[in-house]
Design a protein around this motif. Sequence first.
Motif, PDB file in Angstrom:
ATOM      1  N   GLY A  60       0.807  -1.209   0.000  1.00  0.00           N
ATOM      2  CA  GLY A  60       0.000   0.000   0.000  1.00  0.00           C
ATOM      3  C   GLY A  60       0.843   1.263   0.000  1.00  0.00           C
ATOM      4  N   VAL A  61       2.141   1.137   0.306  1.00  0.00           N
ATOM      5  CA  VAL A  61       3.032   2.291   0.244  1.00  0.00           C
ATOM      6  C   VAL A  61       3.553   2.368  -1.182  1.00  0.00           C
ATOM      7  CG1 VAL A  61       5.206   3.311   1.042  1.00  0.00           C
ATOM      8  CG2 VAL A  61       3.697   2.147   2.665  1.00  0.00           C
ATOM      9  N   HIS A  62       3.204   3.451  -1.860  1.00  0.00           N
ATOM     10  CA  HIS A  62       3.646   3.627  -3.243  1.00  0.00           C
ATOM     11  C   HIS A  62       5.024   4.272  -3.306  1.00  0.00           C
ATOM     12  CE1 HIS A  62       3.617   4.435  -7.492  1.00  0.00           C
ATOM     13  NE2 HIS A  62       3.866   5.702  -7.234  1.00  0.00           N
ATOM     14  N   ALA A  63       5.241   5.299  -2.501  1.00  0.00           N
ATOM     15  CA  ALA A  63       6.511   6.032  -2.525  1.00  0.00           C
ATOM     16  C   ALA A  63       6.707   6.716  -1.184  1.00  0.00           C
ATOM     17  CB  ALA A  63       6.504   7.065  -3.650  1.00  0.00           C
ATOM     18  N   MET A  64       7.900   7.285  -1.027  1.00  0.00           N
ATOM     19  CA  MET A  64       8.244   8.013   0.190  1.00  0.00           C
ATOM     20  C   MET A  64       8.600   9.442  -0.191  1.00  0.00           C
ATOM     21  SD  MET A  64       8.206   5.677   2.671  1.00  0.00           S
ATOM     22  CE  MET A  64       9.177   6.444   3.936  1.00  0.00           C
ATOM     23  N   GLY A  65       8.214  10.394   0.646  1.00  0.00           N
ATOM     24  CA  GLY A  65       8.564  11.786   0.442  1.00  0.00           C
ATOM     25  C   GLY A  65       7.433  12.592  -0.155  1.00  0.00           C
ATOM     26  N   LYS A  97      20.017   6.023  23.504  1.00  0.00           N
ATOM     27  CA  LYS A  97      19.242   4.795  23.691  1.00  0.00           C
ATOM     28  C   LYS A  97      17.904   4.809  22.981  1.00  0.00           C
ATOM     29  CE  LYS A  97      21.387   4.044  28.106  1.00  0.00           C
ATOM     30  NZ  LYS A  97      21.412   3.225  29.264  1.00  0.00           N
ATOM     31  N   GLN A  98      17.494   5.963  22.480  1.00  0.00           N
ATOM     32  CA  GLN A  98      16.174   6.089  21.873  1.00  0.00           C
ATOM     33  C   GLN A  98      16.262   6.817  20.536  1.00  0.00           C
ATOM     34  OE1 GLN A  98      14.113   8.282  24.951  1.00  0.00           O
ATOM     35  NE2 GLN A  98      13.232   6.399  25.785  1.00  0.00           N
ATOM     36  N   THR A  99      15.233   6.626  19.732  1.00  0.00           N
ATOM     37  CA  THR A  99      15.129   7.332  18.459  1.00  0.00           C
ATOM     38  C   THR A  99      13.674   7.671  18.189  1.00  0.00           C
ATOM     39  OG1 THR A  99      15.727   7.282  16.118  1.00  0.00           O
ATOM     40  CG2 THR A  99      14.957   5.223  17.067  1.00  0.00           C
ATOM     41  N   ALA A 100      13.475   8.744  17.436  1.00  0.00           N
ATOM     42  CA  ALA A 100      12.142   9.158  16.995  1.00  0.00           C
ATOM     43  C   ALA A 100      12.207   9.355  15.485  1.00  0.00           C
ATOM     44  CB  ALA A 100      11.720  10.443  17.685  1.00  0.00           C
ATOM     45  N   LEU A 101      11.144   8.970  14.793  1.00  0.00           N
ATOM     46  CA  LEU A 101      11.138   9.015  13.339  1.00  0.00           C
ATOM     47  C   LEU A 101       9.932   9.775  12.807  1.00  0.00           C
ATOM     48  CD1 LEU A 101      11.963   5.273  13.111  1.00  0.00           C
ATOM     49  CD2 LEU A 101      13.376   7.011  12.039  1.00  0.00           C
ATOM     50  N   ASP A 102      10.170  10.497  11.714  1.00  0.00           N
ATOM     51  CA  ASP A 102       9.110  11.147  10.956  1.00  0.00           C
ATOM     52  C   ASP A 102       9.170  10.597   9.544  1.00  0.00           C
ATOM     53  OD1 ASP A 102       8.269  12.870  13.063  1.00  0.00           O
ATOM     54  OD2 ASP A 102       9.922  14.227  12.617  1.00  0.00           O
ATOM     55  N   LEU A 103       8.044  10.084   9.041  1.00  0.00           N
ATOM     56  CA  LEU A 103       7.992   9.537   7.692  1.00  0.00           C
ATOM     57  C   LEU A 103       6.929  10.248   6.888  1.00  0.00           C
ATOM     58  CD1 LEU A 103       8.448   6.773   9.698  1.00  0.00           C
ATOM     59  CD2 LEU A 103       8.832   5.899   7.450  1.00  0.00           C
ATOM     60  N   GLU A 104       7.212  10.439   5.614  1.00  0.00           N
ATOM     61  CA  GLU A 104       6.247  11.015   4.691  1.00  0.00           C
ATOM     62  C   GLU A 104       6.046   9.994   3.576  1.00  0.00           C
ATOM     63  OE1 GLU A 104       5.417  15.249   2.444  1.00  0.00           O
ATOM     64  OE2 GLU A 104       7.335  14.895   3.440  1.00  0.00           O
ATOM     65  N   ILE A 105       4.793   9.546   3.422  1.00  0.00           N
ATOM     66  CA  ILE A 105       4.525   8.469   2.472  1.00  0.00           C
ATOM     67  C   ILE A 105       3.444   8.858   1.478  1.00  0.00           C
ATOM     68  CG2 ILE A 105       5.216   6.692   4.131  1.00  0.00           C
ATOM     69  CD1 ILE A 105       2.252   6.009   4.508  1.00  0.00           C
ATOM     70  N   ILE A 141       3.738   9.672  11.017  1.00  0.00           N
ATOM     71  CA  ILE A 141       3.556   9.414   9.587  1.00  0.00           C
ATOM     72  C   ILE A 141       2.671  10.498   8.995  1.00  0.00           C
ATOM     73  CG2 ILE A 141       2.651   7.812   7.870  1.00  0.00           C
ATOM     74  CD1 ILE A 141       3.322   5.553   9.853  1.00  0.00           C
ATOM     75  N   ALA A 142       3.179  11.116   7.936  1.00  0.00           N
ATOM     76  CA  ALA A 142       2.405  12.109   7.190  1.00  0.00           C
ATOM     77  C   ALA A 142       2.130  11.530   5.809  1.00  0.00           C
ATOM     78  CB  ALA A 142       3.188  13.412   7.071  1.00  0.00           C
ATOM     79  N   VAL A 143       0.871  11.425   5.459  1.00  0.00           N
ATOM     80  CA  VAL A 143       0.497  10.946   4.125  1.00  0.00           C
ATOM     81  C   VAL A 143       0.380  12.174   3.240  1.00  0.00           C
ATOM     82  CG1 VAL A 143      -1.204   9.683   2.769  1.00  0.00           C
ATOM     83  CG2 VAL A 143      -0.691   8.962   5.116  1.00  0.00           C
ATOM     84  N   SER A 144       1.299  12.295   2.274  1.00  0.00           N
ATOM     85  CA  SER A 144       1.362  13.505   1.457  1.00  0.00           C
ATOM     86  C   SER A 144       0.604  13.385   0.139  1.00  0.00           C
ATOM     87  CB  SER A 144       2.811  13.879   1.172  1.00  0.00           C
ATOM     88  OG  SER A 144       3.440  12.846   0.452  1.00  0.00           O
ATOM     89  N   ASP A 145       0.236  12.156  -0.247  1.00  0.00           N
ATOM     90  CA  ASP A 145      -0.452  11.998  -1.525  1.00  0.00           C
ATOM     91  C   ASP A 145      -1.052  10.601  -1.608  1.00  0.00           C
ATOM     92  OD1 ASP A 145      -1.395  12.611  -4.046  1.00  0.00           O
ATOM     93  OD2 ASP A 145       0.577  12.770  -4.984  1.00  0.00           O
ATOM     94  N   VAL A 146      -1.958  10.448  -2.564  1.00  0.00           N
ATOM     95  CA  VAL A 146      -2.525   9.137  -2.892  1.00  0.00           C
ATOM     96  C   VAL A 146      -2.234   8.895  -4.361  1.00  0.00           C
ATOM     97  CG1 VAL A 146      -4.653   7.800  -3.135  1.00  0.00           C
ATOM     98  CG2 VAL A 146      -4.337   9.267  -1.157  1.00  0.00           C
ATOM     99  N   LYS A 147      -1.670   7.755  -4.670  1.00  0.00           N
ATOM    100  CA  LYS A 147      -1.341   7.403  -6.058  1.00  0.00           C
ATOM    101  C   LYS A 147      -2.582   6.814  -6.702  1.00  0.00           C
ATOM    102  CE  LYS A 147       1.038   5.894  -9.678  1.00  0.00           C
ATOM    103  NZ  LYS A 147       0.042   5.367 -10.563  1.00  0.00           N
TER     104      LYS A 147
END
Length: 162
Positions: A60-65, A97-105, A141-147
């Motif tokens: 379901g993930v088409h691309a990143m960014g 010891k920890q990490t935080a992530l931001d993703l744009e899909i 997670i930020a959804v920036s578009d729908v393919k």
Amino acid sequence: MTDMTDRNRTQTSEGGTDSPVQTRKATQRGGGDPGSRGRTTIADGVVEKIAGLAARDVEGVHAMGSGLSRTFGAVRDRVPGGTKSVTRGVKAEVGEKQTALDLEIVVEYGFAIADVARDVRENVIGAVERMTGLEVVEVNIAVSDVKLPDEEDEEQPEPRIQ
């Protein structure tokens, strides 16, 4: 040298001494477990690569960014010697010891966005924690578009030979 020789001799039952016997104790130099000596640091880029690959593995993930970064990435991918950036759309903040992530899909049309986001979050957390040993405190997670099915895929480079 004489002290060591005397200490390494064993006493017989009559109080005499036998020949020198080397009885070494297993000593740990530096103290503690060898695996805990020193410090391991993991760069932000390492966590970003792991997270980017794990996110792309989810159905379901088409691309990143965002659109702009994908456009620049598509141009960069067409340059000879250019490689596809696996960190596109991923930002990591790594502590000791920890990490935080931001993703744009970009999600493919027809997939439930909430389900895709949940699956991405689970896959990314599992991969990052397994490979780095860091605790993942959050994955935003930020959804920036729908393919859409009829849209051209800007990530596919045009063939050079026609």
